[in-house]
Scaffold this motif. Structure first.
Motif, short mmCIF file in Angstrom:
data_model
loop_
_atom_site.label_atom_id
_atom_site.label_comp_id
_atom_site.label_asym_id
_atom_site.label_seq_id
_atom_site.Cartn_x
_atom_site.Cartn_y
_atom_site.Cartn_z
N ARG A 1 0.83 -1.21 0.00
CA ARG A 1 0.00 0.00 0.00
C ARG A 1 0.86 1.26 0.00
O ARG A 1 0.51 2.27 -0.62
CB ARG A 1 -0.94 -0.01 1.21
N VAL A 2 1.99 1.20 0.67
CA VAL A 2 2.92 2.33 0.66
C VAL A 2 3.43 2.56 -0.76
O VAL A 2 3.45 3.70 -1.26
CB VAL A 2 4.11 2.09 1.62
N ILE A 3 3.85 1.48 -1.42
CA ILE A 3 4.36 1.60 -2.79
C ILE A 3 3.29 2.12 -3.73
O ILE A 3 3.53 3.04 -4.53
CB ILE A 3 4.89 0.24 -3.27
N ILE A 4 2.09 1.56 -3.65
CA ILE A 4 1.00 1.99 -4.52
C ILE A 4 0.70 3.47 -4.31
O ILE A 4 0.58 4.24 -5.28
CB ILE A 4 -0.27 1.15 -4.27
N ASN A 5 0.60 3.90 -3.07
CA ASN A 5 0.30 5.30 -2.78
C ASN A 5 1.38 6.24 -3.32
O ASN A 5 1.08 7.34 -3.81
CB ASN A 5 0.13 5.52 -1.27
N GLU A 6 2.63 5.79 -3.21
CA GLU A 6 3.72 6.62 -3.71
C GLU A 6 3.60 6.86 -5.22
O GLU A 6 3.77 7.98 -5.70
CB GLU A 6 5.08 5.95 -3.40
N TYR A 7 3.30 5.80 -5.95
CA TYR A 7 3.24 5.93 -7.42
C TYR A 7 1.95 6.60 -7.88
O TYR A 7 1.92 7.21 -8.95
CB TYR A 7 3.47 4.57 -8.08
N ILE A 8 0.90 6.53 -7.09
CA ILE A 8 -0.30 7.30 -7.40
C ILE A 8 0.02 8.79 -7.31
O ILE A 8 -0.39 9.59 -8.16
CB ILE A 8 -1.46 6.93 -6.43
N ILE B 1 -3.65 3.67 -12.72
CA ILE B 1 -2.48 3.07 -12.10
C ILE B 1 -2.85 2.40 -10.77
O ILE B 1 -2.37 1.30 -10.47
CB ILE B 1 -1.38 4.14 -11.91
N ASN B 2 -3.70 3.03 -10.00
CA ASN B 2 -4.16 2.43 -8.75
C ASN B 2 -4.86 1.10 -9.01
O ASN B 2 -4.62 0.11 -8.30
CB ASN B 2 -5.11 3.40 -8.04
N GLY B 3 -5.71 1.06 -10.03
CA GLY B 3 -6.44 -0.17 -10.35
C GLY B 3 -5.53 -1.30 -10.76
O GLY B 3 -5.69 -2.45 -10.29
N ILE B 4 -4.54 -1.02 -11.63
CA ILE B 4 -3.61 -2.05 -12.09
C ILE B 4 -2.76 -2.57 -10.94
O ILE B 4 -2.61 -3.80 -10.75
CB ILE B 4 -2.69 -1.50 -13.20
N LEU B 5 -2.21 -1.69 -10.15
CA LEU B 5 -1.33 -2.10 -9.05
C LEU B 5 -2.10 -2.84 -7.96
O LEU B 5 -1.59 -3.81 -7.39
CB LEU B 5 -0.61 -0.88 -8.46
N ASP B 6 -3.30 -2.39 -7.68
CA ASP B 6 -4.12 -3.06 -6.68
C ASP B 6 -4.45 -4.49 -7.12
O ASP B 6 -4.36 -5.44 -6.32
CB ASP B 6 -5.40 -2.26 -6.45
N LYS B 7 -4.78 -4.64 -8.40
CA LYS B 7 -5.09 -5.97 -8.93
C LYS B 7 -3.86 -6.87 -8.91
O LYS B 7 -3.94 -8.06 -8.58
CB LYS B 7 -5.61 -5.84 -10.36
N TYR B 8 -2.71 -6.31 -9.24
CA TYR B 8 -1.46 -7.07 -9.26
C TYR B 8 -1.15 -7.60 -7.85
O TYR B 8 -0.78 -8.77 -7.68
CB TYR B 8 -0.31 -6.20 -9.77
#
Length: 301
Positions: free
Chosen positions: A265-272, A287-294
């Motif tokens: 979640r930290v990584i995802i938030n950073e790239y969002i 980007i949030n959708g792709i990373l969350d699914k991954y």
């Protein structure tokens, strides 16, 4: 995670530049760290601007005192601005003084047109005038005033941005990073502690190793990351994904795969947040959708 956010942003910029103009990795790595170093120069330059405003105010007071015909304001000038405790701490910071002494181009000329015009706008503004009327002198009030002054007249000043971009092209893209560093510096100051250490982009060898590894691994795994991305696209072709979105996603996927100690979640938030800076208005949702699914597919915590 201020330092790592900055590093991630520079890696995204560097990967994007590589796919615009491929160069050898050692050149790319050198360019990335040069870009990071230039942000520190900009950070000091902005701190020096605040100090220069104080110096300009002091000069104005001295000019008033030396007038042949003096007003009461000339004889007994309001010194609240030049006595601002936060400005004094920034002015006396040894790291700022040393670095500026080594790089004199970062010192502002008292006759600089932008500096003078900004000072005139500040002193004509209601916030400045209200501040000067207050009799109280508290560190918290000084800190709040300088924070708002910086935000209004420097961080959100388009003329200031254009001025910086003309001096150093990369500064135009990185000013938001330097602004964040200055705001953090103002916020971190304590009344009963000396202001000694400023914020550095690369704090230690661990940060440098992180930057090199993430950059190299992102480039080495580009094709694999494209496949991972393509597998998770719904009703959308890979060719229709913008290069910047691909770069942000590939860098994020690389970090998720190769840095297991950082929570997903930290990584995802950073790239969002990075997407909000570099990509389109809708990219952060994509980007949030792709990373969350991954992460769900891999059961990545």
């Amino acid at each position: 995670m201020l330092g790592r956010r900055q590093i991630r942003e520079k890696i995204v910029q560097t990967v994007y530049s590589y796919y615009q103009n491929p160069v050898k990795f050692d050149v790319l790595e050198k360019n990335m760290f040069t870009g990071i170093e230039k942000i520190y120069y900009l950070y000091i330059y902005e701190l020096n601007f605040l100090v220069a405003l104080k110096e300009l105010a002091e000069n104005q007071i001295e000019i008033g005192k030396n007038k042949f015909i003096k007003t009461d304001a000339n004889i007994n000038p309001n010194q609240k601005f030049i006595n601002n405790k936060v400005l004094i701490k920034l002015e006396e910071n040894p790291e700022r003084l040393f670095f500026t002494g080594q790089h004199k181009q970062l010192k502002w000329d008292m006759h600089d047109d932008l500096l003078v015009k900004t000072f005139q706008r500040i002193t004509a503004g209601k916030r400045y005038q209200d501040f000067m009327k207050e009799d109280s002198y508290s560190f918290e009030e000084d800190q709040k005033f300088i924070g708002k002054l910086f935000l209004r007249y420097i961080a959100e000043n388009d003329d200031f941005h254009d001025y910086l971009g003309d001096k150093e092209l990369s500064w135009y893209d990185d000013i938001h990073i330097a602004n964040s560093m200055v705001q953090k510096t103002i916020g971190f100051l304590k009344e009963d502690e000396e202001s000694r250490t400023l914020i550095r982009m690369i704090k230690d060898d661990e940060d440098k190793t992180f930057a090199i590894k993430l950059l190299r691994t992102t480039l080495d795994n580009w094709e694999n990351n494209e496949k991972k991305l393509e597998e998770r696209l719904e009703n959308w072709d890979l060719e229709r994904v913008s290069l910047m979105d691909k770069v942000i996603l590939s860098t994020a996927l690389t970090e998720l795969d190769n840095f297991p100690l950082t929570p997903s979640r930290v990584i995802i938030n950073e790239y969002i947040e990075i997407a909000k800076v570099f990509a389109t208005d809708r990219s952060n949702i994509f980007i949030n959708g792709i990373l969350d699914k991954y992460c769900k597919d891999l059961n990545r915590i």
